[in-house]
Design an enzyme around this catalytic site. Structure first.
Site, short mmCIF file in Angstrom:
data_model
loop_
_atom_site.label_atom_id
_atom_site.label_comp_id
_atom_site.label_asym_id
_atom_site.label_seq_id
_atom_site.Cartn_x
_atom_site.Cartn_y
_atom_site.Cartn_z
N GLN A 1 2.01 -6.02 -3.21
CA GLN A 1 2.45 -6.11 -1.82
C GLN A 1 3.74 -5.29 -1.62
O GLN A 1 3.94 -4.34 -2.35
CB GLN A 1 2.65 -7.57 -1.38
CG GLN A 1 1.36 -8.38 -1.25
CD GLN A 1 0.81 -8.85 -2.58
OE1 GLN A 1 1.49 -9.49 -3.36
NE2 GLN A 1 -0.44 -8.55 -2.86
N GLY B 1 -4.57 -4.25 -3.87
CA GLY B 1 -5.57 -3.22 -4.17
C GLY B 1 -4.78 -1.97 -4.52
O GLY B 1 -4.18 -1.36 -3.63
N HIS B 2 -4.73 -1.63 -5.80
CA HIS B 2 -3.90 -0.50 -6.25
C HIS B 2 -4.81 0.64 -6.68
O HIS B 2 -5.55 0.52 -7.66
CB HIS B 2 -2.99 -0.95 -7.41
CG HIS B 2 -1.96 -1.96 -6.98
ND1 HIS B 2 -1.01 -2.47 -7.83
CD2 HIS B 2 -1.72 -2.53 -5.78
CE1 HIS B 2 -0.25 -3.33 -7.16
NE2 HIS B 2 -0.67 -3.39 -5.92
N ASP C 1 0.81 -1.23 0.00
CA ASP C 1 0.00 0.00 0.00
C ASP C 1 0.84 1.27 0.00
O ASP C 1 0.42 2.31 0.52
CB ASP C 1 -0.97 0.01 1.21
CG ASP C 1 -1.87 -1.20 1.21
OD1 ASP C 1 -2.22 -1.68 0.12
OD2 ASP C 1 -2.21 -1.69 2.31
N LYS D 1 1.68 2.12 -5.16
CA LYS D 1 2.18 1.57 -6.43
C LYS D 1 1.24 1.89 -7.59
O LYS D 1 1.68 2.21 -8.68
CB LYS D 1 2.38 0.05 -6.30
CG LYS D 1 3.42 -0.32 -5.22
CD LYS D 1 3.52 -1.81 -5.01
CE LYS D 1 2.30 -2.41 -4.33
NZ LYS D 1 2.09 -2.00 -2.94
P1 GDP Z 1 -0.85 0.39 -3.52
O1 GDP Z 1 -1.45 -0.90 -3.07
O2 GDP Z 1 0.63 0.44 -3.30
O3 GDP Z 1 -1.22 0.76 -4.93
O4 GDP Z 1 -1.46 1.52 -2.57
P2 GDP Z 1 -3.01 1.66 -2.15
O5 GDP Z 1 -3.78 2.16 -3.33
O6 GDP Z 1 -3.50 0.44 -1.49
O7 GDP Z 1 -2.90 2.74 -1.00
C1 GDP Z 1 -2.35 4.00 -1.23
C2 GDP Z 1 -3.43 5.06 -0.89
O8 GDP Z 1 -2.81 6.33 -0.78
C3 GDP Z 1 -4.48 5.20 -1.95
O9 GDP Z 1 -5.70 5.54 -1.35
C4 GDP Z 1 -3.96 6.34 -2.82
O10 GDP Z 1 -4.97 7.01 -3.50
C5 GDP Z 1 -3.35 7.23 -1.77
N1 GDP Z 1 -2.18 8.02 -2.21
C6 GDP Z 1 -1.22 7.69 -3.11
N2 GDP Z 1 -0.26 8.64 -3.13
C7 GDP Z 1 -0.61 9.57 -2.23
C8 GDP Z 1 0.01 10.77 -1.77
O11 GDP Z 1 1.10 11.16 -2.17
N3 GDP Z 1 -0.65 11.46 -0.80
C9 GDP Z 1 -1.85 11.05 -0.28
N4 GDP Z 1 -2.42 11.79 0.66
N5 GDP Z 1 -2.46 9.92 -0.70
C10 GDP Z 1 -1.84 9.19 -1.65
P1 IMO Z 2 -0.93 -4.17 -2.26
O1 IMO Z 2 -0.45 -4.71 -3.59
C1 IMO Z 2 -0.96 -4.63 2.07
C2 IMO Z 2 -0.96 -8.70 3.64
C3 IMO Z 2 -2.21 -9.16 4.35
C4 IMO Z 2 -1.62 -10.16 5.32
C5 IMO Z 2 -0.49 -10.79 4.50
C6 IMO Z 2 -0.87 -12.11 3.83
O2 IMO Z 2 -2.23 -3.45 -2.33
O3 IMO Z 2 0.17 -3.39 -1.61
P2 IMO Z 2 -2.44 -12.80 1.81
O4 IMO Z 2 -3.84 -12.42 1.45
O5 IMO Z 2 -1.43 -12.46 0.77
O6 IMO Z 2 -2.34 -14.24 2.25
O7 IMO Z 2 -2.09 -11.95 3.13
O8 IMO Z 2 -0.14 -9.85 3.52
N1 IMO Z 2 -1.20 -8.19 2.27
C7 IMO Z 2 -1.15 -6.89 1.94
N2 IMO Z 2 -0.97 -5.80 2.72
N3 IMO Z 2 -1.08 -4.50 0.73
C8 IMO Z 2 -1.24 -5.58 -0.06
O9 IMO Z 2 -1.24 -5.50 -1.41
C9 IMO Z 2 -1.33 -6.85 0.54
N4 IMO Z 2 -1.50 -8.11 0.08
C10 IMO Z 2 -1.41 -8.91 1.15
O10 IMO Z 2 -2.84 -8.09 5.01
O11 IMO Z 2 -1.02 -9.50 6.41
MG MG Z 3 -2.96 -1.60 -1.80
#
Ligand code: GDP
Ligand code: IMO
Ligand code: MG
Length: 421
Positions: free
Chosen positions: A222, A40-41, A13, A16
């Site tokens: 991840q 979840g991106h 998270d 990415k």
């Molecule tokens: P990912 O799994 O690495 O793609 O990240 P996620 O989408 O799960 O979580 C990142 C969250 O931070 C999302 O809700 C993005 O919209 C938000 N986000 C990304 N970059 C920034 C930033 O620079 N500032 C803020 N405030 N939010 C951001």
């Molecule tokens: P993105 O790509 C954050 C965590 C789960 C759990 C562990 C194992 O959005 O960054 P799994 O379902 O793979 O067996 O879970 O890894 N986990 C993540 N945490 N971002 C993710 O993906 C994750 N995918 C798995 O919360 O601790």
């Molecule tokens: Mg994510």
């Protein structure tokens, strides 16, 4: 041409999705190489937000081809839901997305096994997203899994039933209620939908692209601290999230890797169980969660929050051979008086500068304090707009990790992205 890679350096998270969507303009191919719908991106542009699970984050760029590589595990049902939502947004997805025949399929019973195993672990549960990731990779390694290309075989249903029956026999040992038939028809329908995509020999496709000077960006899922081999085992995911995972998951030789973009948040978050040395249990942690909307994009679970951890970051940079850093979400700390960075640990009473093997160890971070910048970073559009306190914060990180921070994200939108000279 070389393969560039984008990877999360923390516990996932990091942002990415946003970064890949942003960088995609400079690449012809975007490729997912591991993980599955546990990811979840999030991507924000034109006032809209999309959350991608298995589909690469380049699909919103009209000139990109996106591939789901052989190292990914794919659930046809979530894949279909996700694709239909993207198509509804007007994206001609079938022209832009190809799927490797070698990607493994997540069966409905894989998800049931995931849930049964987690329930049986009780207090020591991993905190899995329960998408069936672990059990599907287990079957892959046990050499009994089903792959996307198998859906084309005449005896696919027979092979599905065989694996399902093995799962049902395994599930007998758990005191866990389930209905194995509930999702089967929907899953089979979704397999037909999956077959309407171009199914490719991903490794030939990717190497051919590089041979013809088409740039590929591999999109990690991840984060490095969740890597099956080098993360905080057993509190990890079941795939190689680090850079070599891109080679294996796409069928590309290590010598063809070029730039390795490493993404980190200006603080840290983690979802699920496992060690998190800089975790904050006080109102500062709550403020990070609130300001940063730190709730899982997939499960909605509140993310654990804490200060930036340089021990873990240096470890991840080492594992991945990061050439360029991308810092996300510093804007979340805009109104903080004091900001801390962990520069080392005291582990079981002894100073330590490596990430400890023992997940039960008592890890106390050693912090360096910084003065907050009290500014609205989200409005900055170039480095010149940054307050001095923030410049000092970046400089300290660069000096410590000895890799340049090339991109700074100051908000979720595409526009809130600053390239440094
Ligand atoms: P990912 O799994 O690495 O793609 O990240 P996620 O989408 O799960 O979580 C990142 C969250 O931070 C999302 O809700 C993005 O919209 C938000 N986000 C990304 N970059 C920034 C930033 O620079 N500032 C803020 N405030 N939010 C951001
Ligand atoms: P993105 O790509 C954050 C965590 C789960 C759990 C562990 C194992 O959005 O960054 P799994 O379902 O793979 O067996 O879970 O890894 N986990 C993540 N945490 N971002 C993710 O993906 C994750 N995918 C798995 O919360 O601790
Ligand atoms: Mg994510």
């Amino acid at each position: 041409m070389k393969l560039d890679v984008v990877l999360g350096l923390q516990w996932g998270d990091e942002g990415k999705g946003k970064v890949v969507d942003y960088l995609a303009e400079g690449y012809q191919i975007i490729a997912r190489f591991q993980g599955g719908p546990n990811a979840g991106h999030s991507i924000h542009f034109d006032g809209k937000k999309y959350v991608l699970r298995s589909v690469p984050s380049g699909v919103f760029r009209k000139d990109t081809t996106n591939i789901i590589g052989g190292g990914v595990v794919l659930d046809p049902v979530t894949f279909r839901e996700e694709c239909e939502a993207i198509e509804e947004a007007g994206v001609p997805l079938k022209e832009r997305l190809y799927v490797s025949k070698k990607a493994h399929l997540i069966l409905p019973t894989h998800r049931i096994i995931d849930a049964a195993q987690e329930a049986a672990k009780g207090k020591s549960k991993i905190g899995s997203t329960l998408k069936g990731i672990g059990p599907t990779y287990t079957d892959k390694i046990s050499r009994v899994g089903l792959r996307v290309g198998d859906t084309l075989a005449a005896n696919f249903k027979e092979r599905f039933d065989k694996l399902k029956n093995q799962h049902l026999a395994y599930l007998k040992q758990f005191d866990f209620e389930f209905n194995a038939q509930e999702h089967e028809a929907e899953w089979m329908d979704a397999v037909e939908y999956l077959k309407s995509f171009k199914l490719i020999d991903g490794e030939y496709f990717a190497n051919d692209c590089l041979d013809h000077n088409r740039k590929i960006l591999a999109e990690g899922a991840q984060g490095s601290m969740l890597d099956i081999d080098y993360g905080s085992y057993p509190f990890v995911t079941s795939s190689n999230t680090i850079c070599p995972g891109a080679c294996v998951g796409l069928g590309i030789a290590p010598g063809r890797v070029g730039r390795v973009w490493g993404i980190f948040k200006a603080y840290c978050t983690r979802v699920g169980s496992g060690p998190f040395p800089t975790e904050l249990f006080d109102e500062t942690g709550e403020k990070l969660r609130k300001n940063g909307f730190e709730f899982g994009a997939v499960t909605g679970r509140p993310r654990r929050c804490g200060w930036l951890d340089l021990v873990a970051l240096k470890y991840a940079i080492m594992l991945n051979g990061v050439t360029d850093l991308i810092m996300m979400k510093a804007d979340v700390m805009d109104d903080f008086d004091t900001i801390k960075i962990a520069t080392g640990y005291i582990v079981d009473g002894e100073p330590c500068d490596i990430f400890p093997f023992d997940t039960q160890a008592d890890i106390q971070p050693v912090y360096k304090e910084f003065k907050g910048w009290h500014n609205t970073l989200g409005e900055a559009r170039s480095e010149a707009d940054f307050p001095q306190e923030f410049k000092d914060y970046i400089k300290f990180i660069e000096e410590q990790v000895r890799v340049p921070v090339r991109i700074i994200s100051v908000g979720p939108d595409r526009e809130q992205t600053i390239i440094r000279g």
